[in-house]
Every structure is written in C-alpha cells, then in structure tokens.
Design a protein around this motif. Structure first.
Motif, PDB file in Angstrom:
ATOM      1  N   ARG A  89      -0.622   0.337   4.408  1.00 31.02           N
ATOM      2  CA  ARG A  89      -0.388  -0.471   3.201  1.00 31.02           C
ATOM      3  C   ARG A  89       0.286  -1.795   3.554  1.00 31.02           C
ATOM      4  O   ARG A  89      -0.104  -2.845   3.050  1.00 31.02           O
ATOM      5  CB  ARG A  89       0.510   0.279   2.229  1.00 31.02           C
ATOM      6  CG  ARG A  89      -0.147   1.365   1.469  1.00 31.02           C
ATOM      7  CD  ARG A  89       0.861   1.914   0.500  1.00 31.02           C
ATOM      8  NE  ARG A  89       0.401   3.097  -0.172  1.00 31.02           N
ATOM      9  CZ  ARG A  89       1.159   3.818  -0.994  1.00 31.02           C
ATOM     10  NH1 ARG A  89       2.405   3.458  -1.224  1.00 31.02           N
ATOM     11  NH2 ARG A  89       0.672   4.877  -1.568  1.00 31.02           N
ATOM     12  N   ARG A  94      -5.959  -0.677   2.383  1.00 29.45           N
ATOM     13  CA  ARG A  94      -5.742   0.100   1.167  1.00 29.45           C
ATOM     14  C   ARG A  94      -5.400   1.540   1.481  1.00 29.45           C
ATOM     15  O   ARG A  94      -5.896   2.114   2.437  1.00 29.45           O
ATOM     16  CB  ARG A  94      -6.987   0.032   0.295  1.00 29.45           C
ATOM     17  CG  ARG A  94      -7.363  -1.371  -0.152  1.00 29.45           C
ATOM     18  CD  ARG A  94      -6.590  -1.801  -1.327  1.00 29.45           C
ATOM     19  NE  ARG A  94      -6.900  -0.891  -2.417  1.00 29.45           N
ATOM     20  CZ  ARG A  94      -7.072  -1.250  -3.651  1.00 29.45           C
ATOM     21  NH1 ARG A  94      -6.963  -2.486  -3.986  1.00 29.45           N
ATOM     22  NH2 ARG A  94      -7.358  -0.361  -4.577  1.00 29.45           N
ATOM     23  N   GLU A  95      -4.599   2.092   0.613  1.00 24.18           N
ATOM     24  CA  GLU A  95      -4.159   3.478   0.738  1.00 24.18           C
ATOM     25  C   GLU A  95      -5.349   4.428   0.702  1.00 24.18           C
ATOM     26  O   GLU A  95      -6.257   4.253  -0.101  1.00 24.18           O
ATOM     27  CB  GLU A  95      -3.222   3.801  -0.424  1.00 24.18           C
ATOM     28  CG  GLU A  95      -2.844   5.245  -0.531  1.00 24.18           C
ATOM     29  CD  GLU A  95      -1.976   5.481  -1.748  1.00 24.18           C
ATOM     30  OE1 GLU A  95      -1.673   6.650  -1.994  1.00 24.18           O
ATOM     31  OE2 GLU A  95      -1.613   4.522  -2.434  1.00 24.18           O
ATOM     32  N   ALA A 108     -10.018   5.478   3.327  1.00 32.74           N
ATOM     33  CA  ALA A 108      -9.290   4.297   2.853  1.00 32.74           C
ATOM     34  C   ALA A 108     -10.275   3.228   2.437  1.00 32.74           C
ATOM     35  O   ALA A 108     -11.394   3.166   2.941  1.00 32.74           O
ATOM     36  CB  ALA A 108      -8.381   3.767   3.956  1.00 32.74           C
ATOM     37  N   ARG A 109      -9.849   2.395   1.545  1.00 34.78           N
ATOM     38  CA  ARG A 109     -10.687   1.275   1.100  1.00 34.78           C
ATOM     39  C   ARG A 109     -10.347   0.038   1.905  1.00 34.78           C
ATOM     40  O   ARG A 109      -9.190  -0.183   2.229  1.00 34.78           O
ATOM     41  CB  ARG A 109     -10.436   1.020  -0.379  1.00 34.78           C
ATOM     42  CG  ARG A 109     -10.833   2.186  -1.233  1.00 34.78           C
ATOM     43  CD  ARG A 109     -10.628   1.862  -2.688  1.00 34.78           C
ATOM     44  NE  ARG A 109     -10.828   3.084  -3.450  1.00 34.78           N
ATOM     45  CZ  ARG A 109     -10.115   3.399  -4.496  1.00 34.78           C
ATOM     46  NH1 ARG A 109      -9.184   2.614  -4.949  1.00 34.78           N
ATOM     47  NH2 ARG A 109     -10.357   4.533  -5.126  1.00 34.78           N
ATOM     48  N   PRO A 111      -9.463  -3.906   2.695  1.00 36.12           N
ATOM     49  CA  PRO A 111      -8.650  -4.830   1.913  1.00 36.12           C
ATOM     50  C   PRO A 111      -9.542  -5.716   1.046  1.00 36.12           C
ATOM     51  O   PRO A 111     -10.683  -6.006   1.399  1.00 36.12           O
ATOM     52  CB  PRO A 111      -7.914  -5.651   2.971  1.00 36.12           C
ATOM     53  CG  PRO A 111      -8.636  -5.428   4.242  1.00 36.12           C
ATOM     54  CD  PRO A 111      -9.400  -4.144   4.118  1.00 36.12           C
TER      55      PRO A 111
END
Length: 114
Positions: A89, A94-95, A108-109, A111
C-alpha cells in the motif's frame, strides 16, 4: 518457491533483507531487479514488509522504483500477511482483495494511472 517450481514456474528470488545490513548483496539485488524489469511478471509474492521496503528503497536509489512499481502492478500479487500488505500500500500498489487461508492474501490490483 519449491511448490511454484514443481508446478512449472520460473522463480526469481532476490533477498533484500539480512540481519546484518552489510551482508545484502547490492549488486546481486540490482541485477535481479533488472532481470525482473526485463521480462513479464505473472505472479509476485510479497513475503515480508521489511524486505519489500528494503527492495523498493534500493530501487529508488538506482532510479528504477517507478518502472518497478509499474511493472509489478501488472502482475497478480500475493502478500503473506499484514506487513507485506502495508508495504504494498505504501508503495502505491493496491491492497490484495480478500484474505486467504494462512495469512496469504489474494490478487492485488495495479495502481491507478493518472
């Protein structure tokens, strides 16, 4: 790592952490980072928060952090525990969505792009 290799994965392992800071192989870590940047990354496994922070700090010193984060952002990211998630993070990744069994967290996604 062995599990991934047994399933046909090519694993690139570059320890960015040591109990003795003078034992980190800076040249080896940079070479591994450049190797990561030179090829597609399908899955990135973040095992420790401090290891990620150390790697990202080194990449920043070398002027490679922005490229590294963008490159990793396109991969499926697995994080082992809350400290790894926190380091992701803080770096703008992304988390991971949802918590998995044994502290391993899922995809995770990447950024957000401006």
């Amino acid at each position: 790592m062995n599990l991934l290799e047994r399933r046909g994965a090519e694993v690139v392992h570059a320890p960015a952490l040591s109990v003795d800071p003078n034992r980190i192989d800076e040249a080896g870590l940079r070479a591994a980072t450049e190797d990561v940047l030179a090829q597609p990354v399908d899955i990135f496994v973040a095992t420790t928060g401090i290891g990620l922070k150390s790697w990202f700090a080194a990449a920043e010193r070398w002027g490679l952090l922005e490229d590294l984060l963008a490159h990793l952002g396109g991969a499926e990211i697995l994080a082992r525990g809350p400290k790894s998630v926190g380091a992701l993070r803080r770096a703008g990744l992304r988390e991971p969505v949802g918590a998995g069994v044994g502290g391993l967290r899922g995809r995770a996604r990447p950024p957000a792009r401006a």
